[in-house]
Each structure stands twice: as structure tokens, then as C-alpha cells.
Design a protein around this motif. Structure first.
Motif, PDB file in Angstrom:
ATOM      1  N   PRO A  59      35.654  44.208  35.430  1.00  0.00           N
ATOM      2  CA  PRO A  59      34.838  44.185  34.207  1.00  0.00           C
ATOM      3  C   PRO A  59      33.367  43.882  34.478  1.00  0.00           C
ATOM      4  N   LEU A  60      33.097  42.929  35.365  1.00  0.00           N
ATOM      5  CA  LEU A  60      31.710  42.630  35.723  1.00  0.00           C
ATOM      6  C   LEU A  60      31.048  43.845  36.342  1.00  0.00           C
ATOM      7  N   GLY A  61      31.763  44.542  37.227  1.00  0.00           N
ATOM      8  CA  GLY A  61      31.184  45.721  37.861  1.00  0.00           C
ATOM      9  C   GLY A  61      30.842  46.811  36.865  1.00  0.00           C
ATOM     10  N   PHE A  62      31.746  47.065  35.924  1.00  0.00           N
ATOM     11  CA  PHE A  62      31.500  48.129  34.952  1.00  0.00           C
ATOM     12  C   PHE A  62      30.417  47.737  33.944  1.00  0.00           C
ATOM     13  N   PHE A  63      30.399  46.482  33.512  1.00  0.00           N
ATOM     14  CA  PHE A  63      29.326  46.054  32.611  1.00  0.00           C
ATOM     15  C   PHE A  63      27.964  46.170  33.299  1.00  0.00           C
ATOM     16  N   THR A  64      27.919  45.878  34.586  1.00  0.00           N
ATOM     17  CA  THR A  64      26.667  45.998  35.337  1.00  0.00           C
ATOM     18  C   THR A  64      26.217  47.450  35.403  1.00  0.00           C
ATOM     19  N   VAL A  65      27.164  48.363  35.657  1.00  0.00           N
ATOM     20  CA  VAL A  65      26.836  49.793  35.649  1.00  0.00           C
ATOM     21  C   VAL A  65      26.263  50.200  34.291  1.00  0.00           C
ATOM     22  N   ALA A  95      21.398  44.139  39.321  1.00  0.00           N
ATOM     23  CA  ALA A  95      22.622  44.940  39.389  1.00  0.00           C
ATOM     24  C   ALA A  95      23.100  45.069  40.833  1.00  0.00           C
ATOM     25  N   PHE A  96      22.156  45.107  41.773  1.00  0.00           N
ATOM     26  CA  PHE A  96      22.545  45.163  43.186  1.00  0.00           C
ATOM     27  C   PHE A  96      23.352  43.937  43.577  1.00  0.00           C
ATOM     28  N   ALA A  97      22.839  42.749  43.240  1.00  0.00           N
ATOM     29  CA  ALA A  97      23.527  41.517  43.637  1.00  0.00           C
ATOM     30  C   ALA A  97      24.895  41.400  42.963  1.00  0.00           C
ATOM     31  N   LEU A  98      24.962  41.733  41.679  1.00  0.00           N
ATOM     32  CA  LEU A  98      26.225  41.603  40.951  1.00  0.00           C
ATOM     33  C   LEU A  98      27.276  42.569  41.473  1.00  0.00           C
ATOM     34  N   GLN A  99      26.893  43.820  41.701  1.00  0.00           N
ATOM     35  CA  GLN A  99      27.890  44.782  42.167  1.00  0.00           C
ATOM     36  C   GLN A  99      28.245  44.571  43.628  1.00  0.00           C
ATOM     37  N   PHE A 100      27.341  44.032  44.406  1.00  0.00           N
ATOM     38  CA  PHE A 100      27.683  43.665  45.780  1.00  0.00           C
ATOM     39  C   PHE A 100      28.727  42.544  45.775  1.00  0.00           C
TER      40      PHE A 100
END
Length: 258
Positions: A59-65, A95-100
Motif C-alpha cells: 500500500p505504501l508503494g502504490f500510494f507513493t506512485v 518517493a525515491f526513499a519511500l519506494q526504496f
């Protein structure tokens, strides 16, 4: 003394290296092991593999996208002036830090497809933020080639993500956006830039739906909004523990080599 010492170490030199007892109680030398060879005990009965449940990072990854796509889409639609490129880049950079982070957690959860996809998304946001913030010469053309490379990556990933329908849907709507962004960067066509902006908002909508559906599913331990898992992805959610542990000894982190 040497035999007692080996027993204390818990090591077994094997039956071929031990002397046999003779009929009168004496020791009769037995076959000697090959030089340099060591007989290890069978450790399978002592081996334990610990699994640690974690909260799903998807969910965090998709919200970041979704959030990053909204910012870049608005920039392409002309809702921001050209002077706002630096500000948009700074908004996209987190977004880079969160998706990493999502990628690292997904690797730990043994989901190589989700981890790879999130890591590539993270790298794309970092590249966009650095180029836009620095105002590098010919940056849009470079980003155009970069987006066409992402298009090739995404086309390959769609072939393996279909059972994971949420990932597949986000990838499917991202492909035309990468194509439009890449071509607009190379040609400078304004209509392609606007088309990419509209597609960016569509990516955001699909990613938000996927994130919300996965979050509800994780909170209630059942599917609330349809996600459309199939095949192994469906079995991973609906199957019992035996399904989850199948072929565990052959997975990365357990087997010796990758």
C-alpha cells in the motif's frame, strides 16, 4: 584422547576412520579415511528456518506512485509554470526513499517481482528529481530515452506480473505513459506532453485503488475490494501454511547461491 576430543566437538569422522573392537577387546585398525576428507554429521534434523511475518509494504508503494504521478502529471499538463520544476522535483524526491524502503521490505518478504518493480520505480523518481532540479542541459531528451528504457522494462514485467493483478494493472497503465513521455522528450511535441500528463493522472487513480484495496485486505484479513489475484498469487493468500512453505529450502537466502 583424539577419539574423545572429536566426540566432544560434536564432529564425526565417519565409520571408516574409527578402529574396530577385536574379539579380545583390543582395537583393530579399520579403514582410514581419505586424506583431507571430513565426514560431517547430517544436520537436516537440527536445521530450523525462522519466518517473521511483516506488514505488507505494497500500500505504501502504490500510494507513493499515485502521489508522485499526480505531481509530474500536473507539471506536464501545464498546471505549474516552468519555474516550478525545482519545486516539483523536491516533492517527487521523497518517493525515491519511500519506494526504496518498500523494495527492501518486499525482498525480505520473498516477493522478488514486487521488490524489483518498486526498486525500479524508486530509481525512476530519483532520476527525474535530479534532472529536473538541476536543470541539466538537454535534460528532457535524456529523460525521454530513460522513459523508453522503462517502457521496455515494463513490457517484460507485464509478462510475469499477471497473477498479481494489482501490480499488473499499475504496470499496464504506466506503459503508455512511459511511451508518451519518452516520445515527447525526444520530439518536443506538446500534445504528447499533455497526453503523458493525462496518463499520469490515470496511473495515480489505479495505484490509489490498488493501495486502498490492499490496505483493507490487510486490515480485515479478507478481500474487500476486488483485486483479481490468480494462480500462485491467489494460492499464496488463500492457501494454508503448507502452501507457503513449499520449496522453501530452494529459495534465495536458504540455498547457498543465488
Amino acid at each position: 584422547m583424539s577419539t574423545d576430543s572429536a566426540s566432544a566437538d560434536g564432529a564425526d569422522d565417519g565409520p571408516d576412520s574409527r578402529p574396530d573392537a577385536g574379539p579380545d577387546g583390543g582395537l583393530v585398525p579399520g579403514p582410514v579415511a581419505a586424506p583431507g576428507r571430513r565426514f560431517e554429521p547430517d544436520l537436516r534434523s537440527m536445521t530450523r528456518i525462522n519466518l517473521r511475518p511483516i506488514a505488507s509494504p505494497m500500500p505504501l508503494g502504490f500510494f507513493t506512485v499515485a502521489i508522485a504521478s499526480v505531481m509530474t502529471g500536473c507539471m506536464q499538463l501545464g498546471l505549474f509554470e516552468d519555474s516550478a520544476r525545482g519545486a516539483v522535483a523536491l516533492c517527487v524526491l521523497p518517493a525515491f526513499a519511500l519506494q526504496f524502503l518498500v523494495s527492501i521490505l518486499a525482498f525480505g518478504a520473498r516477493d522478488v517481482i514486487a521488490a524489483t518493480l518498486m526498486a525500479v520505480f524508486a530509481g525512476s523518481w530519483l532520476a527525474y528529481a535530479l534532472v529536473m532540479f538541476s536543470g541539466a542541459a538537454d535534460g528532457l531528451r535524456v529523460l525521454g530515452v530513460f522513459n523508453l528504457a522503462l517502457l521496455c522494462f515494463g513490457a517484460l514485467m507485464t509478462a510475469v506480473t499477471r497473477p498479481k493483478r494489482a501490480l499488473w494493472l499499475v504496470l499496464t497503465v504506466s506503459l503508455p505513459r512511459w511511451a508518451a513521455t519518452g516520445l515527447s522528450g525526444l520530439t518536443g511535441a506538446e500534445w504528447l506532453t499533455r497526453t503523458s500528463g493525462v496518463l499520469g493522472l490515470l496511473v495515480a487513480l489505479v495505484a490509489m485503488y490498488a493501495a486502498f484495496a490492499l490496505m483493507l485486505e490487510d486490515m480485515r484479513s479478507e478481500e474487500v475490494l476486488p483485486i483479481g489475484r490468480s494462480g500462485p498469487a491467489h494460492a499464496a493468500v488463500e492457501g494454508d501454511l503448507a502452501v507457503q512453505l513449499r520449496n522453501l529450502e530452494r529459495q534465495a537466502g536458504v540455498r547457498r547461491t543465488l
